[in-house]
Every structure is written in C-alpha cells, then in structure tokens.
Design a protein around this motif. Structure first.
Motif, short mmCIF file in Angstrom:
data_model
loop_
_atom_site.label_atom_id
_atom_site.label_comp_id
_atom_site.label_asym_id
_atom_site.label_seq_id
_atom_site.Cartn_x
_atom_site.Cartn_y
_atom_site.Cartn_z
N SER A 126 0.83 -1.20 0.00
CA SER A 126 0.00 0.00 0.00
C SER A 126 0.86 1.26 0.00
O SER A 126 1.94 1.30 0.61
CB SER A 126 -0.91 0.01 1.24
OG SER A 126 -1.50 1.28 1.42
N GLY A 127 0.36 2.28 -0.68
CA GLY A 127 1.07 3.56 -0.68
C GLY A 127 1.11 4.20 0.69
O GLY A 127 1.85 5.16 0.91
N ARG A 128 0.34 3.68 1.64
CA ARG A 128 0.33 4.21 3.01
C ARG A 128 1.31 3.46 3.91
O ARG A 128 1.45 3.81 5.08
CB ARG A 128 -1.09 4.12 3.59
CG ARG A 128 -2.07 5.03 2.86
CD ARG A 128 -3.46 4.95 3.48
NE ARG A 128 -4.39 5.83 2.82
CZ ARG A 128 -5.68 5.93 3.12
NH1 ARG A 128 -6.19 5.17 4.09
NH2 ARG A 128 -6.48 6.75 2.46
N ASP A 129 1.93 2.43 3.38
CA ASP A 129 2.94 1.70 4.13
C ASP A 129 4.10 2.65 4.47
O ASP A 129 4.45 3.52 3.66
CB ASP A 129 3.45 0.54 3.28
CG ASP A 129 4.41 -0.37 4.03
OD1 ASP A 129 3.97 -1.40 4.54
OD2 ASP A 129 5.61 -0.02 4.09
N GLN B 212 -5.67 6.03 -2.53
CA GLN B 212 -4.66 5.02 -2.25
C GLN B 212 -4.00 4.52 -3.53
O GLN B 212 -4.61 4.52 -4.60
CB GLN B 212 -5.28 3.83 -1.51
CG GLN B 212 -5.82 4.18 -0.13
CD GLN B 212 -6.32 2.95 0.60
OE1 GLN B 212 -5.69 1.90 0.59
NE2 GLN B 212 -7.46 3.06 1.24
N ILE B 213 -2.75 4.09 -3.39
CA ILE B 213 -2.05 3.46 -4.50
C ILE B 213 -1.49 2.13 -4.01
O ILE B 213 -1.33 1.91 -2.80
CB ILE B 213 -0.91 4.34 -5.04
CG1 ILE B 213 0.11 4.63 -3.93
CG2 ILE B 213 -1.45 5.62 -5.64
CD1 ILE B 213 1.36 5.35 -4.43
N ALA B 214 -1.18 1.26 -4.96
CA ALA B 214 -0.58 -0.04 -4.64
C ALA B 214 0.71 -0.18 -5.44
O ALA B 214 0.71 0.03 -6.66
CB ALA B 214 -1.54 -1.17 -4.98
N MET B 215 1.78 -0.49 -4.76
CA MET B 215 3.07 -0.67 -5.41
C MET B 215 3.29 -2.14 -5.72
O MET B 215 3.19 -2.99 -4.83
CB MET B 215 4.18 -0.13 -4.51
CG MET B 215 4.07 1.37 -4.28
SD MET B 215 5.42 2.03 -3.26
CE MET B 215 5.16 3.81 -3.48
N HIS B 216 3.61 -2.42 -6.98
CA HIS B 216 3.66 -3.81 -7.45
C HIS B 216 5.05 -4.44 -7.39
O HIS B 216 5.21 -5.59 -7.85
CB HIS B 216 3.14 -3.87 -8.89
CG HIS B 216 1.68 -3.57 -9.01
ND1 HIS B 216 0.70 -4.47 -8.69
CD2 HIS B 216 1.03 -2.43 -9.38
CE1 HIS B 216 -0.48 -3.94 -8.88
NE2 HIS B 216 -0.32 -2.69 -9.30
#
Length: 397
Positions: free
Chosen positions: A218-221, A247-251
């Motif tokens: 998660s971009g909030r990590d 939110q974003i998700a890093m792959h």
C-alpha cells in the motif's frame, strides 16, 4: 386505505407504430431539449429500461402509461435517422411491460409519476460505458441522464470491469462497494477467482483488494511513505491507483524494500554524523528493552546571562498568553537553543543512536546511548553521569 393490486405482467416487443401515449400517463408534456438529449442517448446505446403500457384487446395498440419521455425520444431518434433501428434493435422492437387491466395500468402510471425508479447500478454503468464507446463525452452523458459529471466519472470507472462482475452486481450477489474494489485488479483470471469466492458473502472492500493484490504494498505503508512515489517510479517501480480513493498499490515490493533500506542507511548516517555508532531498528519503533543495558547520555545544557534569563521569562510569559509575535518567537527559540545545549565531543566519541522509521514514514532517533562494551572507557573519560543538568543562569551581580 385500499391498496391497488397490480396484476402479473409480461414484457412483449412492439414496433413504434403500435405504441401511443396513454391518457393515463401523467407526463403529457415534456421539454423538447430533454427529449433531444434522450434521443441522442438512445441512438448511441439503445433502450435500457422497458416501457409499461395498457393493451387494447380489440386494436392491438398499446397505450404507454409509464415511459412517455422514452417513447417520445424513440420517435425523435427514428425521425432523425430511420437507419437507427438497424443499429439499435431495442428501437425496432420496443420492450413493453403490458397489462390488459386498467387499474393495474393506472397504478403503474401513478408509481412512475410519484417515484421514478433510478437505473439499476449495473445497467447505469453499462449504459454510460456504451455512450462513452460511441464517442460521447462526460458532460453529454451527464446531461442525458440528469446526473452530475462526478457521478458519470465514478460509473465509467466501473464500466471496464469484466461482464461477470457487473452480472454479479446486477443479480445482487455483490454490492456496489464490492464492485468498486474489483477496479484495482490487473489480472482477469484472478478477478474471476476472487469473484467466485465472495459471491453472496459480506466481504469487505479491503479484503477484496487484498485478495486481488496479494503481492503489492500500500502507498500508506511506512516504507512507501519514506521512499516516496517519485523515487520508486524513477527506479522502475510500477503502481496502480485506486479509482475510488487516494490510495495506491506498489507492485514491486522487493524493489521498494531495497530502496527503503538504502535510503534509511544514508539518512541515518547523515543524521548521526560525528557519533561513534548508530543502529537501525527493523520496525516502526524501538522495541521495549532495546536500550535497557545501555547508559543514556544527556546534553550539556547552556547558561543564560542574567539579562538573557530575564528576557527568556518575559518571552515565555507572552508565549503562554498566545500574544508573542513572530520576531519574539524566533528570539525565544534562540534562547531555548542556548538552554538546551548540545552534546560534547567526548559524548559523541562513545555514544550513538537507535534509528527507525515510524508509521508515518518519518526518520526517528532514540538516544543517545553508550553501549555496555564502551561503558568503562566512557566513565574514565567523564562522559557518563546520572545527573541531568537543569537550566542555569549567570549569578546576579
């Protein structure tokens, strides 16, 4: 109050010349501009909702009691372009829910007038998507359906979902919120697998997103916040944005972990420059007991002159009263810096810091400490003390 009973009805298909506006229809007038817009929509995507009508057993004609605007718009679309019926079959053979019972027809007309039912979300999504594919822009779609542009954008974001997801939404096997969660997926096969696992269940949007993106961060990590999206992308990392949140998700979790470790090492080294050591904590805090066997070091606090001390008290009083101006705040901060003092060179020779990144992605330090193996030489150098010096001012003259 007696309730009108609506008799069972079926949907049949009729050409336009068999339909007319019934006197029972409460919407005898319609704005021409609105009919033109609706005609544009019908020409692009066809008829989404059926009409409702009263059948005349003798003539076979159908009087439309609910859906008068749609009937007018169909006529307008065909009038403009007769070939439209070849592209849109629902305009050639129009679906009409019919009844031969006048009371049932009157009840339909009343219901249509008092509480027009909104499009089913799945039908609305598909309708917007078809208009978009036909070349309509968002403002046109919004005007056609009487919706805000924001609503159209939200629905269009769902229009690209696999048909199976929209079918499940239509049949109430998943909620609209659950359907939104499926927009984060980039794997059609996994999408269908997850869909099968949540059909008819009260699965949370968060749970669905986790199932759809099992190997993302998660971009909030805290690691993502510390590294930053720009640095991650510059290093070749890929990500996906959640269409319904910020939110974003890093792959590329391995890449992110490497960037995190490298940046943490560099920034910890810079933040602890001049000190004997620093130790990086893996978590987002310093574990309990990490510094238990170490000795804490304290700053050597500064001394204010009598004049500075009086000024400090004066400024502090104004600050407490929330009437200290910007210049006064800067002056108070400078005096506080003197009081806070600093660590000596000897302290730096033996001491060090525990460094970590907190949950907000910020670099933090705890300490400084002297490790057990350095305690003897630090004591001999006069560095260790259990007494913390307090604020001191110069003696009065």
């Amino acid at each position: 109050m007696k309730r009108e009973k609506i008799a069972p009805a079926v949907i049949q298909y009729f050409p336009l010349d068999q339909l007319h506006l019934s006197d029972l229809n409460p919407r005898q007038d319609a704005e021409p501009e609105g009919i033109d817009l609706l005609a544009d929509s019908l020409a692009m995507i066809g008829l989404v909702q059926n009409l409702s009508g009263l059948a005349d057993a003798e003539t076979g004609k159908i009087g439309i009691v609910a859906g008068g605007r749609r009937l007018r718009a169909i006529a307008r679309a065909i009038e403009r372009d007769p070939a439209v019926v070849e592209r849109q079959p629902t305009l050639a053979q129009i679906p009409v829910q019919i009844t031969f019972d006048t009371e049932t027809a009157r009840a339909w007309a009343s219901a249509e007038n008092s509480a027009r039912e909104d499009l089913d979300p799945a039908d609305e999504i598909r309708a917007y998507g078809r208009m978009k594919e036909s070349g309509a822009d968002v403002p046109t779609i919004a005007r056609t359906f009487g919706q805000t542009e924001a609503q159209v954008y939200r629905r269009l974001a769902l229009a690209a979902l696999p048909a199976e997801v929209l079918d499940a939404l239509k049949s109430r096997q998943i909620s609209l919120g659950m359907a939104k969660a499926f927009t984060v997926s980039q794997d059609p096969e996994l999408t269908l697998k997850v869909l099968d696992s949540v059909r008819g269940k009260d699965a949370s949007e968060h749970r669905i997103k986790l199932l759809l993106q099992p190997d993302t961060v998660s971009g909030r990590d805290r690691r993502a916040l510390f590294v930053g999206v720009d640095a991650y992308k510059a290093a070749g990392g890929t990500l996906a944005a959640d269409l319904f949140s910020d939110q974003i998700a890093m792959h590329n979790p391995d890449l992110l972990s490497r960037l995190f470790a490298e940046k943490l090492e560099d920034e910890a080294d810079a933040a602890c420059e001049g000190w004997h050591w620093f130790e990086i904590m893996e978590g987002s805090y310093v574990p309990y007991g990490a510094g238990e066997k170490m000795k804490r070091l304290y700053r050597t606090e500064g001394i204010l002159s009598e004049e500075q001390s009086e000024r400090y008290d004066e400024l502090a009083e104004l600050a407490n009263g929330e009437v200290l101006d910007e210049a006064g705040q800067a002056e108070l901060a400078a005096l506080q810096t003197i009081l806070d003092g600093d660590y000596t060179e000897d302290q730096r020779r033996f001491g060090g810091w525990l460094v970590y990144v907190d949950d907000h992605g910020r670099l933090r330090k705890e300490g400084p400490y002297v490790k057990p193996q350095d305690r003897k030489v630090a004591t001999e150098a006069g560095v260790l003390t259990c007494i913390r010096r307090t604020r001191t001012s110069a003696p009065a003259r």
